[in-house]
Write a protein that holds these residues in place. Structure first.
Motif, mmCIF file in Angstrom:
data_model
loop_
_atom_site.group_PDB
_atom_site.id
_atom_site.type_symbol
_atom_site.label_atom_id
_atom_site.label_comp_id
_atom_site.label_asym_id
_atom_site.label_seq_id
_atom_site.Cartn_x
_atom_site.Cartn_y
_atom_site.Cartn_z
ATOM 1 N N GLY A 465 51.429 38.308 23.461
ATOM 2 C CA GLY A 465 51.723 36.911 23.735
ATOM 3 C C GLY A 465 51.394 35.997 22.579
ATOM 4 N N THR A 466 50.594 36.499 21.611
ATOM 5 C CA THR A 466 50.369 35.752 20.375
ATOM 6 C C THR A 466 51.714 35.553 19.677
ATOM 7 O OG1 THR A 466 48.173 36.731 20.131
ATOM 8 C CG2 THR A 466 49.173 35.792 18.147
ATOM 9 N N THR A 467 51.925 34.389 19.112
ATOM 10 C CA THR A 467 53.215 34.152 18.447
ATOM 11 C C THR A 467 53.235 34.766 17.052
ATOM 12 O OG1 THR A 467 52.579 32.055 17.414
ATOM 13 C CG2 THR A 467 53.462 31.956 19.677
ATOM 14 N N LEU A 468 54.433 34.973 16.557
ATOM 15 C CA LEU A 468 54.593 35.515 15.206
ATOM 16 C C LEU A 468 53.996 34.563 14.178
ATOM 17 C CD1 LEU A 468 55.695 37.616 13.260
ATOM 18 C CD2 LEU A 468 57.948 36.525 13.455
ATOM 19 N N ARG A 469 54.135 33.260 14.401
ATOM 20 C CA ARG A 469 53.552 32.286 13.481
ATOM 21 C C ARG A 469 52.032 32.428 13.427
ATOM 22 N NH1 ARG A 469 55.743 27.624 11.710
ATOM 23 N NH2 ARG A 469 57.306 27.654 13.391
ATOM 24 N N GLU A 470 51.416 32.566 14.575
ATOM 25 C CA GLU A 470 49.957 32.709 14.630
ATOM 26 C C GLU A 470 49.508 33.990 13.924
ATOM 27 O OE1 GLU A 470 49.028 30.425 18.883
ATOM 28 O OE2 GLU A 470 49.637 32.545 18.864
ATOM 29 N N LEU A 471 50.269 35.049 14.081
ATOM 30 C CA LEU A 471 49.917 36.308 13.415
ATOM 31 C C LEU A 471 50.021 36.172 11.902
ATOM 32 C CD1 LEU A 471 49.189 39.309 13.516
ATOM 33 C CD2 LEU A 471 51.625 39.818 13.785
ATOM 34 N N LEU A 472 51.086 35.553 11.416
ATOM 35 C CA LEU A 472 51.241 35.370 9.969
ATOM 36 C C LEU A 472 50.155 34.456 9.415
ATOM 37 C CD1 LEU A 472 55.126 35.027 9.682
ATOM 38 C CD2 LEU A 472 53.719 36.997 9.051
ATOM 39 N N ASP A 473 49.780 33.430 10.171
ATOM 40 C CA ASP A 473 48.678 32.557 9.734
ATOM 41 C C ASP A 473 47.373 33.346 9.647
ATOM 42 O OD1 ASP A 473 50.350 30.390 9.527
ATOM 43 O OD2 ASP A 473 49.819 29.539 11.483
ATOM 44 N N LEU A 474 47.185 34.245 10.608
ATOM 45 C CA LEU A 474 45.982 35.080 10.609
ATOM 46 C C LEU A 474 45.938 35.957 9.359
ATOM 47 C CD1 LEU A 474 43.561 35.653 12.534
ATOM 48 C CD2 LEU A 474 44.898 37.546 13.479
ATOM 49 N N ALA A 475 47.115 36.336 8.882
ATOM 50 C CA ALA A 475 47.217 37.184 7.688
ATOM 51 C C ALA A 475 47.274 36.368 6.403
ATOM 52 C CB ALA A 475 48.448 38.082 7.803
ATOM 53 N N GLY A 476 46.810 35.155 6.433
ATOM 54 C CA GLY A 476 46.739 34.342 5.224
ATOM 55 C C GLY A 476 47.975 33.537 4.920
ATOM 56 N N GLY A 477 48.945 33.545 5.853
ATOM 57 C CA GLY A 477 50.153 32.774 5.639
ATOM 58 C C GLY A 477 51.130 33.465 4.702
ATOM 59 N N VAL A 478 52.313 32.908 4.620
ATOM 60 C CA VAL A 478 53.375 33.492 3.801
ATOM 61 C C VAL A 478 53.250 33.006 2.359
ATOM 62 C CG1 VAL A 478 55.873 33.657 3.469
ATOM 63 C CG2 VAL A 478 54.915 33.661 5.779
ATOM 64 N N ARG A 479 53.398 33.933 1.425
ATOM 65 C CA ARG A 479 53.444 33.564 0.006
ATOM 66 C C ARG A 479 54.858 33.120 -0.331
ATOM 67 N NH1 ARG A 479 51.478 38.803 -0.898
ATOM 68 N NH2 ARG A 479 53.391 39.152 -2.089
ATOM 69 N N GLY A 480 55.014 31.922 -0.807
ATOM 70 C CA GLY A 480 56.340 31.410 -1.121
ATOM 71 C C GLY A 480 57.038 30.885 0.128
ATOM 72 N N GLU A 481 58.363 30.815 0.067
ATOM 73 C CA GLU A 481 59.160 30.309 1.183
ATOM 74 C C GLU A 481 59.700 31.480 1.993
ATOM 75 O OE1 GLU A 481 63.208 27.634 1.984
ATOM 76 O OE2 GLU A 481 62.365 27.827 -0.045
#
Length: 611
Positions: A465-481
């Motif tokens: 139920g965690t969102t994909l955005r929350e997971l990517l933020d947990l992983a330090g966010g996306v590098r670049g666009e």
């Protein structure tokens, strides 16, 4: 290889290696003193065909390739036709029937490692060693995903007369130093390269955080100490299982709504109940640790840092379903996980947690570890069973299903690593409480393998139920666009930035035409070469198809050819039409999931306009 034995004899070293493998894997039901190694021993000898894969591994470990003399000796010892021995030997990528260097450097050039510097490593090796496959003492070859995506780029050193080692992240300078050390030093019991994995936070950035469930012991417990494992709650779940009884354990697993974590998401309780009720005996338990999906590495991390947890979980599954013997089938590219599991199995046996009277509770169960040898298709459950039995790892037609006719034709429970680990918290909190996390068919926590264009790649544990955005933020966010995210691995599909707020559940992923699969989350920024990535995925399936059925054998080749033409600037219209036609045929007519999902990522990219 002829249908009959040639006159070529094995060397003494090859003979010793095969005989040692035979002795190590003889059935416990063999009559003491009986010699069952030769063709005149009849049915008793033919029943040892399941030792074929360990015997071939033993020769590879000793010599570095499979000579005609060694293949002859294997055929004689196991009473297997020479053509069958040759057919199995040539099925696996890590085996070689042609002479080659005893030290082989496998360089991953797959979807995670290629953009992380794999080509620089390859260029340096080519300068030092020559072209791919050349070299008398050391050679290099390109490899599909080695399951070390969080440490990209990755290299596996397959070494004769000494343990294999992984080197990741690999740079040409450090790799040269490691190869020089191997060439000059005597073989050691514990490879020095294992020290590269000492910092667990590289693989598990959440290590030590109190909210974790499946990863709670990772980085906290010594993976080689059963006493440390017990001090942190180890074997409490087994004690609870025995208190509840087998039927109640299955009921708790059913109440938890635990589904398989390997990609198929089949209800675990249903599978266990079917085997437990099967009248035919014996029952077998198989742990599928052949984690070969590009971008996936969660099972490797669990096995490396919490091996006793898997042994305990397998023991509980065996108790609940009436299995006295289990097989742990681990991919051949995981040397550190293999060593730690071998140690854990031996230690558990020495402490009474495996054997004729497990923990003094009156039931019998033991585990045999089997190494794969580089075949993605063996992640398919029936192909895995064929591999254990000493056949080519080709999928079987279903039905019958493994729950009724599996390993050696008997009822068999097959679960992957993460699924089995979930059994421990189910028994700790109860099935209904476990089902209270997430919802529907997506209950409990889930491990995701986050890599690519993110700040901190690694394995992350979050609630369904965690969102994909929350997971990517947990992983330090996306590098670049961010341009897109590949969910589920090579057999999965792409999602766009507009999907970042979709909950990570089986149901929500299906609604947007995606799948969680084995937990791959591979992020691509706007600089990524997606057409090249898709061609690499297509080439992967082309190489990994077992070739048993025409739709997959031919379709994967034609798919890769079409993508190759697109990378060279061919007109899109005809090629996209061809790709769509190929996808329909492979999805509808392939025997197993490999062919059915081989076009998934390509078709997803077409649908989203990424090509």
């Amino acid at each position: 290889m002829d249908l009959r034995l040639s006159g070529t004899a094995p060397t003494e070293a090859e003979r010793r290696a095969v005989d040692a493998a035979f002795a190590a894997h003889r059935s416990p039901d063999d009559v003491p003193g009986a010699d069952v190694r030769f063709p005149d021993a009849g049915h008793a000898a033919r029943g040892r065909r399941h030792i074929l894969l360990p015997a071939l591994h033993a020769v590879m470990d000793e010599v570095g390739h499979l000579t005609p003399g060694a293949l002859n000796h294997v055929a004689r010892v196991l009473s297997v036709p020479p053509a069958d021995v040759y057919g199995v030997a040539t099925f696996y990528a890590m085996f070689s029937v042609a002479p080659r260097a005893p030290h082989v450097v496998h360089v991953c050039d797959d979807v995670a490692c290629a953009p992380a510097g794999a080509e620089d490593v390859i260029a340096g090796l080519a300068e030092d060693l020559g072209e791919e496959g050349e070299g008398k003492e050391v050679c290099w070859v390109r490899s599909p995903c080695l399951g070390l995506c969080e440490r990209a780029p990755a290299v596996l050193l397959q070494l004769a007369k000494r343990p294999d080692v992984s080197v990741a992240p690999a740079a040409i300078g450090s790799l040269r130093a490691e190869l020089d050390r191997i060439a000059t030093e005597e073989p050691t019991e514990v490879p020095a390269a294992d020290a590269a994995f000492a910092d667990v936070t590289v693989s598990v950035p959440q290590a030590g955080q109190p909210q974790l469930t499946l990863l709670r012991r990772v980085g906290v417990v010594d993976p080689e100490s059963i006493d440390d494992y017990r001090a942190h709650g180890g074997y409490e779940a087994l004690r609870r299982a025995v208190e509840l009884g087998a039927e109640r354990v299955i009921r708790e697993v059913s109440d938890s709504s635990l589904t398989g974590r390997g990609g198929a998401a089949f209800p675990t309780g249903v599978k266990w109940d079917g085997v437990a009720r099967a009248p035919s005996r014996p029952h077998y338990l198989v742990c599928n640790a052949d984690e070969s999906e590009p971008g996936t590495f969660k099972d490797r991390v669990l096995m490396e840092y919490d091996p006793f947890g898997l042994i305990e979980a397998m023991t509980i599954a065996a108790y609940a379903t009436g299995c006295e013997r289990g097989y742990l089938y681990i991919r051949g590219e995981y040397p550190l996980a293999t060593r730690r599991l071998e140690h854990a199995i031996a230690t558990a046996r020495a402490h009474g947690y495996l054997g004729d009277d497990v923990a003094g509770d009156g039931f019998r169960f033991d585990i045999e570890l089997r190494r794969g040898a580089g075949a993605y298709i063996c992640g398919e459950e029936t192909a895995l069973l064929n591999s254990i039995e000493g056949h080519r790892g080709e999928p079987r037609n279903k039905p019958p299903f493994p729950a009724t006719s599996g390993l050696f034709g008997k009822p068999t429970v097959i679960n992957n690593v993460e699924t089995l680990y979930n059994v421990l918290p189910v028994l700790a909190v109860g099935g209904q409480a476990f089902a209270g996390v997430g919802g529907g068919r997506s209950t409990g926590t889930k491990l995701f393998c986050v890599s690519g264009a993110v700040g901190t790649p690694g394995v992350y544990e979050v609630s369904f139920g965690t969102t994909l955005r929350e997971l990517l933020d947990l992983a330090g966010g996306v590098r670049g666009e961010l341009r897109t995210v590949l969910l589920g691995g090579a057999a999965g599909g792409f999602v766009l930035p507009e999907h970042l707020d979709v909950p990570l559940t089986l149901e929500a992923a299906r609604e947007i035409g995606a799948t969680l699969g084995s937990g791959v989350v591979l992020a691509f920024d706007t600089q990524a070469d997606l057409t090249g990535t898709l061609r690499r995925i297509a080439a992967f399936f082309r190489d990994e198809s077992c070739g048993q059925c025409v739709p997959c054998r031919v379709g994967t080749v034609r798919q890769e050819e079409a993508l190759a033409r697109l990378t060279r600037g061919a007109a899109k219209g005809p090629e996209l039409t061809l790709l769509d036609d190929l996808a329909r045929v492979m999805q509808d007519a392939s025997i197993c999931g490999l062919g059915q999902t081989a076009p998934a990522a390509v078709m997803s990219a077409l649908k989203l306009g990424l090509l």
